[in-house]
Design an enzyme around this catalytic site. Sequence first.
Site, short mmCIF file in Angstrom:
data_model
loop_
_atom_site.label_atom_id
_atom_site.label_comp_id
_atom_site.label_asym_id
_atom_site.label_seq_id
_atom_site.Cartn_x
_atom_site.Cartn_y
_atom_site.Cartn_z
N LYS A 24 0.84 -1.21 0.00
CA LYS A 24 0.00 0.00 0.00
C LYS A 24 0.88 1.26 0.00
O LYS A 24 2.09 1.17 -0.02
CB LYS A 24 -0.95 -0.04 1.19
C1 PLP Z 1 -5.13 -4.47 1.60
C2 PLP Z 1 -6.59 -4.39 1.56
C3 PLP Z 1 -7.41 -4.62 2.69
C4 PLP Z 1 -6.91 -5.21 3.98
O1 PLP Z 1 -5.82 -4.63 4.52
P1 PLP Z 1 -4.78 -5.50 5.41
O2 PLP Z 1 -3.99 -4.42 6.07
O3 PLP Z 1 -3.95 -6.31 4.44
O4 PLP Z 1 -5.54 -6.32 6.36
C5 PLP Z 1 -8.77 -4.39 2.58
N1 PLP Z 1 -9.32 -3.99 1.44
C6 PLP Z 1 -8.59 -3.78 0.32
C7 PLP Z 1 -9.26 -3.33 -0.93
C8 PLP Z 1 -7.20 -4.00 0.34
O5 PLP Z 1 -6.50 -3.83 -0.78
#
Ligand code: PLP
Length: 396
Positions: free
Chosen positions: A193
Amino acid sequence: MDNFDPKNPIRTSMLPYGSQWLDDEDREAVMKVLRGDFITQGPAIAAFEQAIAEHVGARYAVAFSNGTAALHGACFAAGIGPGDEVITSPITFLASSNCVLYQGGKPVFADIDPHTYNIDPDRVEERITSRTRAIIPVDFTGQPAEMDRIMALAEKHNLVVIEDAAHSLGASYKGRKVGSIAHMTMFSFHPVKHITTGEGGMIVTDDEEYYRKLLLFRNHGMTRNPEELERNDGPWYYEMHALGFNYRMTDLQAALGSSQLRKLDRFVQQRRDIARTYNEAFEGIPGLVMPKQHPDADSSWHLYVLRWETENFRATRREIFEGLRAQNIGVNVHYIPVYRQPYYKGLGYSAEGCPNAEQYYETAISLPIFPRMTADDVRDVIQAVTQTTKQLRERG
Ligand SMILES: *Cc1c(COP(=O)(O)O)cnc(C)c1O
């Protein structure tokens, strides 16, 4: 351009589709916590929460151990329980709908817009029933969903909007920062991210009641707040008011997050530059569908998705995908529609009502995009896509 020689791929090592970027300043921020008194539940958490809240223009922020836990907390704060329906997109990561199941609720998938790939507000409206309690729009690829229309539907039907902004930290909608629009907004700090804490997540909100519930939920449902206690046996005393979890973030992670956040604007600019370079390179190549942007949305480009009109190439998406991987371009597919998962099928879900999601899934490929990519990396991707496209088109 020469044809592909399997012994001579464009790159000698695999370029991932996404990756973190940590520097000495980040490492020093973590070391400072390691040398101090608190490694969890210390001052770094509050500092990171405040920094994120300020950055996105929200009153409160609550850090969680990951984005999925944060979504779970938001569903708890919204009061989702058995029998409640929550509408979300099928083109998302599993967590966007799993969080509803954790609370005993029922995810309902509304089809996507065929151009932006975000949830279509018209399809959302069709799925609203007397049991609907919330909407979880996903800002897919970093492009904000049509939030004004979604917030208007929520107001009309008295629903809570939890924006899944795992892809869209740093994005804005009609000039407003993502995080200042929905009732609650979730960010993820997973390494792919925009900024990372290793694992980590956050909910931002302007609502004090949601804020209190989120604090409760991430810490076993426990409170020591004298204003909330039913009685008070002394300074050691705490009460459990709900069935919460241990979903806390550590100070090590929060310190890393604050350090990373100082680089967010630069990271987002680098992603936007790469997206623009791709757009210019692929514009006009027949059979390639570019990622369309809604005029109200200013994306932070977590993903760059190309779609291939496969009939143009006499090739399947799988052959195109494998061709790019053979060139060591770490392409990926985001996402398999959630209702296609065996677990969801077992619950009775199907593709019914989601033809756009189905069509999207058949032809989508995500290209590498992350701030640390060099100009040479970007050029390699463009060369691989151009060459693969040409070869597969010429194939008899
Ligand atoms: C990465 C992600 C999540 C969850 O995040 P984590 O920190 O990996 O638990 C939820 N929704 C979307 C669309 C994501 O890309």
